[in-house]
Design a protein around this motif. Structure first.
Motif, mmCIF file in Angstrom:
data_model
loop_
_atom_site.group_PDB
_atom_site.id
_atom_site.type_symbol
_atom_site.label_atom_id
_atom_site.label_comp_id
_atom_site.label_asym_id
_atom_site.label_seq_id
_atom_site.Cartn_x
_atom_site.Cartn_y
_atom_site.Cartn_z
ATOM 1 N N VAL A 82 32.828 23.670 9.368
ATOM 2 C CA VAL A 82 32.745 24.520 10.551
ATOM 3 C C VAL A 82 33.958 24.258 11.438
ATOM 4 N N ASN A 83 34.298 22.990 11.617
ATOM 5 C CA ASN A 83 35.440 22.622 12.454
ATOM 6 C C ASN A 83 36.726 23.278 11.944
ATOM 7 N N GLY A 84 36.954 23.234 10.646
ATOM 8 C CA GLY A 84 38.145 23.840 10.071
ATOM 9 C C GLY A 84 38.161 25.350 10.214
ATOM 10 N N GLU A 85 37.015 25.981 10.026
ATOM 11 C CA GLU A 85 36.932 27.437 10.143
ATOM 12 C C GLU A 85 37.150 27.887 11.585
ATOM 13 N N ILE A 86 36.617 27.148 12.546
ATOM 14 C CA ILE A 86 36.839 27.486 13.956
ATOM 15 C C ILE A 86 38.313 27.324 14.301
ATOM 16 N N GLY A 87 38.943 26.272 13.780
ATOM 17 C CA GLY A 87 40.368 26.074 14.009
ATOM 18 C C GLY A 87 41.194 27.239 13.469
ATOM 19 N N LYS A 88 40.843 27.721 12.273
ATOM 20 C CA LYS A 88 41.565 28.864 11.701
ATOM 21 C C LYS A 88 41.341 30.121 12.534
ATOM 22 N N LEU A 89 40.122 30.312 13.002
ATOM 23 C CA LEU A 89 39.822 31.474 13.835
ATOM 24 C C LEU A 89 40.639 31.438 15.119
ATOM 25 N N CYS A 90 40.682 30.281 15.761
ATOM 26 C CA CYS A 90 41.476 30.135 16.995
ATOM 27 C C CYS A 90 42.944 30.430 16.731
ATOM 28 N N GLY A 91 43.467 29.885 15.666
ATOM 29 C CA GLY A 91 44.863 30.107 15.325
ATOM 30 C C GLY A 91 45.166 31.568 15.042
#
Length: 97
Positions: free
Chosen positions: A30-39
């Protein structure tokens, strides 16, 4: 029976979902997916000419600080025993909220 849902992806025709079996399936978080979404959101605004690259980076940090504050505010409202959210920040440090 597992409570964790399987990772899904669109089928080739785009009409249904199927199990994701990529080599990185075990590392998706989840942390990685949220980071990609933010980016992706920030980069899209840069491409549109709405912001500079420095706005992108500072926006990520501001969003991260806001999210950590919201999680800290919500944590006491949970009725269950809960050890906290473990988050890896953009600078690589891990915090428990």
């Amino acid at each position: 029976m597992s409570l964790a849902p399987a990772l899904l992806q669109a089928s080739a025709d785009g009409l249904s979902l199927e199990a994701y079996a990529g080599a990185d399936a075990a590392q998706v978080t989840v942390n990685g997916e949220i980071g990609k979404l933010c980016g992706n959101i920030a980069l899209g605004r840069n491409f549109a000419g709405v912001h500079w690259h420095s706005d992108y980076f500072q926006g990520l940090l501001l969003g991260e600080a806001m999210a950590l504050t919201i999680l800290a505010d919500q944590r006491p409202t949970f009725g269950e025993a809960f050890s906290g959210f473990v988050i890896t920040k953009f600078n690589g440090t891990t915090v428990t909220v």
